[in-house]
Scaffold this motif. Structure first.
Motif, PDB file in Angstrom:
ATOM      1  N   GLY A 126      12.247  11.336  10.925  1.00  0.00           N
ATOM      2  CA  GLY A 126      12.426  12.672  11.478  1.00  0.00           C
ATOM      3  C   GLY A 126      12.713  12.635  12.960  1.00  0.00           C
ATOM      4  O   GLY A 126      12.498  11.617  13.632  1.00  0.00           O
ATOM      5  N   GLY A 127      13.190  13.755  13.478  1.00  0.00           N
ATOM      6  CA  GLY A 127      13.426  13.902  14.904  1.00  0.00           C
ATOM      7  C   GLY A 127      12.446  14.901  15.486  1.00  0.00           C
ATOM      8  O   GLY A 127      12.168  15.942  14.874  1.00  0.00           O
ATOM      9  N   ALA A 128      11.913  14.590  16.671  1.00  0.00           N
ATOM     10  CA  ALA A 128      10.941  15.488  17.302  1.00  0.00           C
ATOM     11  C   ALA A 128      11.568  16.807  17.729  1.00  0.00           C
ATOM     12  O   ALA A 128      10.859  17.740  18.094  1.00  0.00           O
ATOM     13  CB  ALA A 128      10.303  14.802  18.508  1.00  0.00           C
ATOM     14  N   ASN A 129      12.904  16.887  17.678  1.00  0.00           N
ATOM     15  CA  ASN A 129      13.591  18.128  18.054  1.00  0.00           C
ATOM     16  C   ASN A 129      13.844  19.036  16.857  1.00  0.00           C
ATOM     17  O   ASN A 129      14.505  20.066  16.980  1.00  0.00           O
ATOM     18  CB  ASN A 129      14.921  17.813  18.739  1.00  0.00           C
ATOM     19  CG  ASN A 129      15.880  17.039  17.837  1.00  0.00           C
ATOM     20  OD1 ASN A 129      15.467  16.435  16.846  1.00  0.00           O
ATOM     21  ND2 ASN A 129      17.153  17.057  18.178  1.00  0.00           N
ATOM     22  N   SER A 130      13.300  18.667  15.684  1.00  0.00           N
ATOM     23  CA  SER A 130      13.510  19.464  14.478  1.00  0.00           C
ATOM     24  C   SER A 130      12.207  19.627  13.721  1.00  0.00           C
ATOM     25  O   SER A 130      11.646  18.638  13.218  1.00  0.00           O
ATOM     26  CB  SER A 130      14.553  18.799  13.573  1.00  0.00           C
ATOM     27  OG  SER A 130      14.637  19.442  12.328  1.00  0.00           O
ATOM     28  N   GLY A 131      11.727  20.854  13.627  1.00  0.00           N
ATOM     29  CA  GLY A 131      10.464  21.107  12.943  1.00  0.00           C
ATOM     30  C   GLY A 131      10.525  20.873  11.450  1.00  0.00           C
ATOM     31  O   GLY A 131       9.521  20.524  10.830  1.00  0.00           O
ATOM     32  N   ALA A 160       0.848  -1.200   0.000  1.00  0.00           N
ATOM     33  CA  ALA A 160       0.000   0.000   0.000  1.00  0.00           C
ATOM     34  C   ALA A 160       0.880   1.246   0.000  1.00  0.00           C
ATOM     35  O   ALA A 160       0.855   2.042   0.945  1.00  0.00           O
ATOM     36  CB  ALA A 160      -0.928  -0.005   1.219  1.00  0.00           C
ATOM     37  N   PRO A 161       1.708   1.437  -1.043  1.00  0.00           N
ATOM     38  CA  PRO A 161       2.676   2.535  -1.058  1.00  0.00           C
ATOM     39  C   PRO A 161       2.024   3.896  -0.871  1.00  0.00           C
ATOM     40  O   PRO A 161       0.967   4.184  -1.438  1.00  0.00           O
ATOM     41  CB  PRO A 161       3.336   2.405  -2.437  1.00  0.00           C
ATOM     42  CG  PRO A 161       2.404   1.582  -3.251  1.00  0.00           C
ATOM     43  CD  PRO A 161       1.727   0.657  -2.304  1.00  0.00           C
ATOM     44  N   CYS A 162       2.653   4.715  -0.043  1.00  0.00           N
ATOM     45  CA  CYS A 162       2.121   6.034   0.281  1.00  0.00           C
ATOM     46  C   CYS A 162       3.234   6.838   0.953  1.00  0.00           C
ATOM     47  O   CYS A 162       4.363   6.374   1.080  1.00  0.00           O
ATOM     48  CB  CYS A 162       0.922   5.911   1.225  1.00  0.00           C
ATOM     49  SG  CYS A 162       1.311   5.136   2.815  1.00  0.00           S
ATOM     50  N   ALA A 163       2.911   8.041   1.399  1.00  0.00           N
ATOM     51  CA  ALA A 163       3.871   8.865   2.128  1.00  0.00           C
ATOM     52  C   ALA A 163       3.810   8.516   3.611  1.00  0.00           C
ATOM     53  O   ALA A 163       2.731   8.478   4.205  1.00  0.00           O
ATOM     54  CB  ALA A 163       3.558  10.333   1.927  1.00  0.00           C
ATOM     55  N   MET A 164       4.983   8.258   4.208  1.00  0.00           N
ATOM     56  CA  MET A 164       5.063   7.868   5.613  1.00  0.00           C
ATOM     57  C   MET A 164       6.116   8.689   6.337  1.00  0.00           C
ATOM     58  O   MET A 164       7.133   9.054   5.747  1.00  0.00           O
ATOM     59  CB  MET A 164       5.433   6.382   5.721  1.00  0.00           C
ATOM     60  CG  MET A 164       4.383   5.438   5.223  1.00  0.00           C
ATOM     61  SD  MET A 164       4.915   3.702   5.414  1.00  0.00           S
ATOM     62  CE  MET A 164       5.938   3.528   3.956  1.00  0.00           C
ATOM     63  N   LEU A 165       5.862   8.941   7.610  1.00  0.00           N
ATOM     64  CA  LEU A 165       6.820   9.650   8.460  1.00  0.00           C
ATOM     65  C   LEU A 165       6.983   8.880   9.764  1.00  0.00           C
ATOM     66  O   LEU A 165       5.994   8.539  10.419  1.00  0.00           O
ATOM     67  CB  LEU A 165       6.324  11.071   8.752  1.00  0.00           C
ATOM     68  CG  LEU A 165       7.126  11.910   9.755  1.00  0.00           C
ATOM     69  CD1 LEU A 165       8.556  12.142   9.266  1.00  0.00           C
ATOM     70  CD2 LEU A 165       6.421  13.246  10.010  1.00  0.00           C
ATOM     71  N   TYR A 166       8.224   8.616  10.129  1.00  0.00           N
ATOM     72  CA  TYR A 166       8.539   7.899  11.375  1.00  0.00           C
ATOM     73  C   TYR A 166       9.354   8.854  12.245  1.00  0.00           C
ATOM     74  O   TYR A 166      10.445   9.257  11.879  1.00  0.00           O
ATOM     75  CB  TYR A 166       9.358   6.643  11.063  1.00  0.00           C
ATOM     76  CG  TYR A 166       9.403   5.613  12.167  1.00  0.00           C
ATOM     77  CD1 TYR A 166      10.003   5.876  13.392  1.00  0.00           C
ATOM     78  CD2 TYR A 166       8.854   4.346  11.970  1.00  0.00           C
ATOM     79  CE1 TYR A 166      10.040   4.931  14.390  1.00  0.00           C
ATOM     80  CE2 TYR A 166       8.900   3.382  12.973  1.00  0.00           C
ATOM     81  CZ  TYR A 166       9.485   3.670  14.169  1.00  0.00           C
ATOM     82  OH  TYR A 166       9.527   2.731  15.165  1.00  0.00           O
ATOM     83  N   VAL A 167       8.792   9.234  13.407  1.00  0.00           N
ATOM     84  CA  VAL A 167       9.424  10.237  14.260  1.00  0.00           C
ATOM     85  C   VAL A 167      10.011   9.599  15.517  1.00  0.00           C
ATOM     86  O   VAL A 167       9.324   8.863  16.233  1.00  0.00           O
ATOM     87  CB  VAL A 167       8.412  11.327  14.669  1.00  0.00           C
ATOM     88  CG1 VAL A 167       9.112  12.415  15.485  1.00  0.00           C
ATOM     89  CG2 VAL A 167       7.740  11.945  13.446  1.00  0.00           C
TER      90      VAL A 167
END
Length: 258
Positions: free
Chosen positions: A109-114, A48-55
């Protein structure tokens, strides 16, 4: 899944075909639930390819996670290896924090970087160890709210919160779990068959000998040996402890180290 039967229902809720939008897990350490987050990533890339973000809490942790967990997962899984080019190939779209593939993209991504939390619309969002996130990023506010805004255009979004709780009253995962049906893993002990949540207060042992540890059933007083635990766990099931908050939009799971 035989070793972690409690993970099955959680992974079902994270499936692309399940209507649940938000899944919250308040957990003890070393229960394999970060691997569940990785399974989510691999599944969506494959079917189910899509845009994903792992923080993760910091950019540094995100980079380490990519090198130590994500890259080996891709390399060792033929289906993923076919879809994501090696980072050694020029213009592969694959670097430490970004993995491109047909139909989607995976970003760490890192939660310390917007910057990494507001760059693009996201269908699947994994928020790992939320209780270690900063409460606010400069003038941009909560990193969790910043990341969640990326999912607003998707009716079939998935937001997966998982964390070990820290300080009671200020814990992020504790706050999120309070807004759910707070499911707990009930297991039937072989002595009396009464389904119950395993609690540390029911452990008993002799002197300083940890190998003598047994579980005392609070219902019948029978002592259960460690060797029976796999069978007990295999027969367990999740039960909502706050029935009036049962929802197909958001579910919550609480599990301790036992």
């Amino acid at each position: 899944s035989a070793r972690t039967p409690y993970a099955r229902e959680i992974m079902d809720r994270l499936s692309p075909t399940d209507p649940t939008q938000e899944i919250v897990v308040q957990k003890a350490v070393q229960l394999g639930l970060t691997t569940v987050g990785m399974n989510v990533v691999g599944t969506y890339i494959d079917i189910a390819p899509c845009a994903m973000l792992y923080v993760l809490p910091t950019i540094e942790m995100a980079k380490g996670f990519s090198k130590e967990r994500i890259d080996p997962m891709i390399e060792n899984c033929p289906a993923l290896r076919k879809k994501i080019k090696s980072n050694r190939v020029k213009d592969s779209g694959n670097n430490i924090l970004t993995k491109s593939f047909a139909g989607g993209i995976f970003v760490l991504g890192g939660a310390n970087s917007g910057a990494g939390l507001r760059s693009r619309p996201i269908r699947v969002l994994v928020l790992d160890e939320t209780d270690a996130y900063p409460l606010s990023i400069a003038d941009e506010g909560s990193p969790i709210e910043l990341a969640k805004k990326r999912t607003t255009t998707f009716d079939n979004k998935k937001i997966f919160y998982l964390s070990t709780p820290t300080v009671a009253g200020s814990s992020v995962v504790e706050k999120e779990i309070a807004d759910t049906d707070q499911r707990k893993f009930y297991v039937p002990l072989p002595c009396c068959g009464v389904p119950q949540v395993l609690e540390f207060e029911n452990l008993v042992w002799q002197g300083d000998d940890p190998e003598s540890t047994k579980y005392k059933c609070p219902h019948c007083g029978e002592l259960i040996e460690e060797r029976l635990k796999p069978k007990v766990m295999a027969e367990g099931e999740w039960v909502a402890t706050v029935p009036d908050k049962i929802s197909r939009r958001k579910v919550g799971y609480i599990i301790n180290g036992l």
